[in-house]
Structures are given as structure tokens and as C-alpha cells.
Design a protein around this motif. Structure first.
Motif, PDB file in Angstrom:
ATOM      1  N   ALA A  24       9.561  70.762   5.788  1.00  0.00           N
ATOM      2  CA  ALA A  24       8.588  71.841   5.622  1.00  0.00           C
ATOM      3  C   ALA A  24       8.181  71.898   4.157  1.00  0.00           C
ATOM      4  O   ALA A  24       8.741  71.191   3.307  1.00  0.00           O
ATOM      5  CB  ALA A  24       9.168  73.176   6.089  1.00  0.00           C
ATOM      6  N   VAL A  64       5.437  75.347  15.020  1.00  0.00           N
ATOM      7  CA  VAL A  64       5.194  76.552  14.244  1.00  0.00           C
ATOM      8  C   VAL A  64       6.330  77.520  14.559  1.00  0.00           C
ATOM      9  O   VAL A  64       6.505  77.939  15.709  1.00  0.00           O
ATOM     10  CB  VAL A  64       3.833  77.194  14.579  1.00  0.00           C
ATOM     11  CG1 VAL A  64       3.665  78.502  13.803  1.00  0.00           C
ATOM     12  CG2 VAL A  64       2.697  76.231  14.236  1.00  0.00           C
ATOM     13  N   MET A 114      13.710  78.090   2.211  1.00  0.00           N
ATOM     14  CA  MET A 114      12.437  78.364   1.573  1.00  0.00           C
ATOM     15  C   MET A 114      12.275  79.820   1.150  1.00  0.00           C
ATOM     16  O   MET A 114      11.273  80.190   0.541  1.00  0.00           O
ATOM     17  CB  MET A 114      11.287  77.971   2.501  1.00  0.00           C
ATOM     18  CG  MET A 114      11.192  76.470   2.758  1.00  0.00           C
ATOM     19  SD  MET A 114       9.683  75.992   3.616  1.00  0.00           S
ATOM     20  CE  MET A 114       9.881  76.836   5.187  1.00  0.00           C
ATOM     21  N   GLN A 115      13.247  80.677   1.483  1.00  0.00           N
ATOM     22  CA  GLN A 115      13.156  82.100   1.139  1.00  0.00           C
ATOM     23  C   GLN A 115      13.317  82.291  -0.360  1.00  0.00           C
ATOM     24  O   GLN A 115      14.084  81.604  -1.008  1.00  0.00           O
ATOM     25  CB  GLN A 115      14.223  82.883   1.901  1.00  0.00           C
ATOM     26  CG  GLN A 115      14.073  82.821   3.406  1.00  0.00           C
ATOM     27  CD  GLN A 115      12.720  83.358   3.895  1.00  0.00           C
ATOM     28  OE1 GLN A 115      12.236  84.376   3.382  1.00  0.00           O
ATOM     29  NE2 GLN A 115      12.120  82.694   4.876  1.00  0.00           N
ATOM     30  N   LEU A 139      14.086  76.994   7.083  1.00  0.00           N
ATOM     31  CA  LEU A 139      13.339  78.227   6.854  1.00  0.00           C
ATOM     32  C   LEU A 139      14.071  79.142   5.881  1.00  0.00           C
ATOM     33  O   LEU A 139      13.464  79.768   5.012  1.00  0.00           O
ATOM     34  CB  LEU A 139      13.093  78.942   8.177  1.00  0.00           C
ATOM     35  CG  LEU A 139      12.156  78.238   9.162  1.00  0.00           C
ATOM     36  CD1 LEU A 139      12.070  79.003  10.469  1.00  0.00           C
ATOM     37  CD2 LEU A 139      10.772  78.095   8.554  1.00  0.00           C
ATOM     38  N   VAL A 198       6.426  73.526  10.613  1.00  0.00           N
ATOM     39  CA  VAL A 198       7.577  72.679  10.300  1.00  0.00           C
ATOM     40  C   VAL A 198       7.460  71.403  11.125  1.00  0.00           C
ATOM     41  O   VAL A 198       6.720  71.341  12.113  1.00  0.00           O
ATOM     42  CB  VAL A 198       8.920  73.384  10.607  1.00  0.00           C
ATOM     43  CG1 VAL A 198       9.100  74.614   9.734  1.00  0.00           C
ATOM     44  CG2 VAL A 198       9.014  73.768  12.078  1.00  0.00           C
ATOM     45  N   HIS A 242       6.630  74.692   0.918  1.00  0.00           N
ATOM     46  CA  HIS A 242       6.340  76.051   0.473  1.00  0.00           C
ATOM     47  C   HIS A 242       6.021  76.026  -1.011  1.00  0.00           C
ATOM     48  O   HIS A 242       6.849  75.599  -1.827  1.00  0.00           O
ATOM     49  CB  HIS A 242       7.537  76.975   0.736  1.00  0.00           C
ATOM     50  CG  HIS A 242       7.311  78.388   0.273  1.00  0.00           C
ATOM     51  ND1 HIS A 242       6.323  79.188   0.802  1.00  0.00           N
ATOM     52  CD2 HIS A 242       7.932  79.137  -0.683  1.00  0.00           C
ATOM     53  CE1 HIS A 242       6.359  80.375   0.208  1.00  0.00           C
ATOM     54  NE2 HIS A 242       7.311  80.364  -0.702  1.00  0.00           N
ATOM     55  N   ARG A 261       8.172  81.086  13.166  1.00  0.00           N
ATOM     56  CA  ARG A 261       7.970  82.256  12.289  1.00  0.00           C
ATOM     57  C   ARG A 261       6.687  82.123  11.483  1.00  0.00           C
ATOM     58  O   ARG A 261       6.632  82.405  10.286  1.00  0.00           O
ATOM     59  CB  ARG A 261       9.163  82.432  11.337  1.00  0.00           C
ATOM     60  CG  ARG A 261      10.488  82.717  12.020  1.00  0.00           C
ATOM     61  CD  ARG A 261      11.555  82.906  10.967  1.00  0.00           C
ATOM     62  NE  ARG A 261      12.884  82.942  11.562  1.00  0.00           N
ATOM     63  CZ  ARG A 261      14.001  82.952  10.837  1.00  0.00           C
ATOM     64  NH1 ARG A 261      13.940  82.946   9.506  1.00  0.00           N
ATOM     65  NH2 ARG A 261      15.181  82.986  11.418  1.00  0.00           N
ATOM     66  N   GLU A 262       5.654  81.653  12.160  1.00  0.00           N
ATOM     67  CA  GLU A 262       4.328  81.492  11.579  1.00  0.00           C
ATOM     68  C   GLU A 262       4.309  80.464  10.444  1.00  0.00           C
ATOM     69  O   GLU A 262       3.395  80.457   9.623  1.00  0.00           O
ATOM     70  CB  GLU A 262       3.779  82.840  11.076  1.00  0.00           C
ATOM     71  CG  GLU A 262       3.638  83.871  12.182  1.00  0.00           C
ATOM     72  CD  GLU A 262       3.055  85.169  11.676  1.00  0.00           C
ATOM     73  OE1 GLU A 262       2.871  85.305  10.446  1.00  0.00           O
ATOM     74  OE2 GLU A 262       2.789  86.051  12.491  1.00  0.00           O
ATOM     75  N   ARG A 263       5.302  79.606  10.396  1.00  0.00           N
ATOM     76  CA  ARG A 263       5.351  78.539   9.396  1.00  0.00           C
ATOM     77  C   ARG A 263       5.299  77.175  10.084  1.00  0.00           C
ATOM     78  O   ARG A 263       6.026  76.955  11.054  1.00  0.00           O
ATOM     79  CB  ARG A 263       6.618  78.627   8.543  1.00  0.00           C
ATOM     80  CG  ARG A 263       6.645  79.779   7.543  1.00  0.00           C
ATOM     81  CD  ARG A 263       7.916  79.696   6.714  1.00  0.00           C
ATOM     82  NE  ARG A 263       7.997  80.742   5.719  1.00  0.00           N
ATOM     83  CZ  ARG A 263       7.484  80.656   4.498  1.00  0.00           C
ATOM     84  NH1 ARG A 263       6.853  79.556   4.146  1.00  0.00           N
ATOM     85  NH2 ARG A 263       7.603  81.651   3.638  1.00  0.00           N
TER      86      ARG A 263
END
Length: 289
Positions: free
Chosen positions: A262, A243, A288-289, A285, A249, A264, A245-247
Motif C-alpha cells: 500500500a 479496497v 500507515m497510521q 493499514l 491495497v 500513503h 477501510r476506503e484505502r
């Protein structure tokens, strides 16, 4: 314990090590073997070696049997298991009480407690052998798709094919082939150069393959795919969950390359690079932004 007694005791368990690693050893013998492993470093190392061998064999490309044959075999296995369970239940009614080892009694009591708790919390009809076989086949097929996707990703990263386009404005035309929106990741956290993209076929599925160069000379290969058809969660055990950044992976090494996956909003992301796991994780990460 003398060396002779130690060798003799190891010989008693040598035949059972493979069955234990494969999960095929009955509970009574498994308890005895685990007690031995705690006291015997050579046998413990042998178990570790066997598990490593099993993990390596999972990476070998398996021979694909027809789906229809796979379903028939799974249905037959499930049917035989149900018949065996029925026979054991009938025999247990006529069995005489017998004394059991204290350790076995504790293990059986714990197992009984778990079964009782599950039966209270999940009042659900038992699945038929056909339903169980179908679920087993679908589960295995999903895991195979994820494993194949990750293996293909690493292969394409190690030996890249020429891109179909080097214009990032062309990426939206990949949407109908991949089944999800294909947009160019910005990677705002570090400077990257977009080198090109192509549609990559994976049997019944397709992914968008994007190629980048990061930090001057480090190549990064990105897969964008439909995560509802190829769920990222099935990346275990090839990749380990984290986990960041609270995601959630999934991170690991495949053939020496860092691989991170990951998901999203229904879009799956899988990256391969020769950078470290932490940098590759930051890249996925950012994508996925």
C-alpha cells in the motif's frame, strides 16, 4: 458431435492456442477459437494451463539486457510497427469490398465506435516512434522494479539477514538513503516485538527493511520505500487490488507467503508474513497510521 469430429476440430485449433494466450492471434481467428473454447472443455483447460505457465515464468529471474540495447530494440520495433500500419492503410484504400462474417462485422463495429469515441474525447497528437519506445521502456522498467522489490521482500523474509540496528530510535538516520521518512510502525491493533532494521539495496533504489515478531512466534518483514520512484500500483498482476477501510491495497501470495502493499503520502509499505491475508492487510493499514 462424434469423438472423431471433436478430435479433428481440436487439431485445427491446437496450433493457435499459444498465440491466443500471448495475444498474438489475429481477431478473425481469435473469434473462431473463442467459439470453440466455449464448447470444448479440453481446449479450455489447455488455455488455462498455458496462462498459468506464463504467470509462473514471470516469477523466473530474467537475464538483464543493457538499457541502451533495450531502448534501441524498442525503438526499432515501434518504427517497424509504424511502417506496417502505414502500408496496411495504403493497401486498404485499394482493397475491394468483401463479405465478412456477421460476428466479425459486429466486433469491427464495436472497435470502430471505441476508436471514434476516443478520437473525439482525446484530440492529441500521435506520439513519435521514439517517444513510444521510450514510454514502453520506462513502463517495463517500473514494473520490473516493483516485481523485484516484492521478490526481494519475500526472499529477505524467508532467509533474513542480521539487522544493522535493533534500536528503533536509529531509524530516522535511514531517511537520506531511502528517500522518505523512515519511522517505526506502531501496529496498535495487536502486540508486536521490534527485532531490528537494515537498509536494503535494490539496484538504483533502497528500502528500509524492518523485522517484527507478531503474536509470539510469527515473523513479519516490512519494507518502507519511496512510492513515487517505485509505484505500488504496478504490483499487478502479482498482487490483486482491494479496497479496505476506503484505502486501496494490493494483496496476494508469493512463494507461499502473504504479501500486502500500500501507499500513503509518498511512502510505500510492503509486508510479508506467514499469517493470513486478512491479518497481513490489517498490519499494513496499522503501519500507515
Amino acid at each position: 458431435m462424434s469423438a472423431a469430429k471433436s478430435i479433428e476440430r481440436c487439431a485445427r485449433f491446437d496450433y493457435a492456442l499459444s498465440a491466443y494466450v500471448d495475444g498474438e492471434l489475429d481477431p478473425d481467428h481469435a473469434v473462431d477459437l473463442e467459439s470453440h473454447l466455449v464448447q470444448c472443455p479440453p481446449c479450455f483447460e489447455q488455455v488455462k494451463l498455458l496462462r498459468s505457465l506464463r504467470a509462473s515464468l514471470r516469477r523466473v529471474e530474467p537475464a538483464r539486457c543493457p538499457d541502451a540495447l533495450r531502448a534501441r530494440v524498442a525503438a526499432a520495433v515501434a518504427h517497424e510497427r509504424a511502417r506496417g500500419a502505414a502500408r496496411e492503410a495504403a493497401q486498404s484504400l485499394d482493397a475491394r469490398p468483401r463479405l465478412i462474417h456477421k460476428g466479425y462485422a459486429v466486433a469491427l463495429a464495436v472497435a470502430a465506435g471505441v476508436v471514434f469515441t476516443v478520437s473525439l474525447t482525446r484530440q492529441k497528437p500521435a506520439a513519435s516512434p521514439q517517444e513510444t519506445a521510450k514510454a514502453d521502456v520506462e513502463h517495463a522498467s517500473t514494473e520490473e522494479m516493483v516485481e523485484r522489490l516484492l521478490d526481494d521482500l519475500v526472499t529477505q523474509h524467508a532467509q533474513p539477514l542480521p539487522p544493522e540496528t535493533t534500536n528503533p530510535e536509529d531509524l530516522p538516520r535511514f531517511d537520506p538513503f531511502v528517500g522518505v521518512p523512515v519511522r517505526r510502525p506502531k501496529f496498535q491493533s495487536m502486540p508486536v516485538n521490534f527485532m531490528g532494521a537494515r537498509v536494503h539495496s535494490m539496484r538504483e533504489r533502497r528500502a528500509a527493511l524492518l523485522q517484527y515478531v507478531v503474536r509470539g512466534n510469527h515473523r513479519v518483514t516490512v519494507y518502507l520505500f519511496n512510492s513515487r520512484a517505485v509505484p505500488v500500483q504496478k504490483a499487478e498482476p502479482l498482487l490483486k487490488p482491494r479496497v479496505v477501510r476506503e484505502r486501496p491495497v494490493y494483496v496476494g501470495k508469493i512463494n507461499g507467503y502473504s504479501v500486502v502493499a500500500a501507499e500513503h503520502s509518498g511512502v510505500g509499505y510492503a509486508l510479508a508474513s506467514d499469517l493470513g491475508d486478512d491479518v497481513t492487510t490489517q498490519l499494513v493499514l496499522a503501519a500507515m497510521q
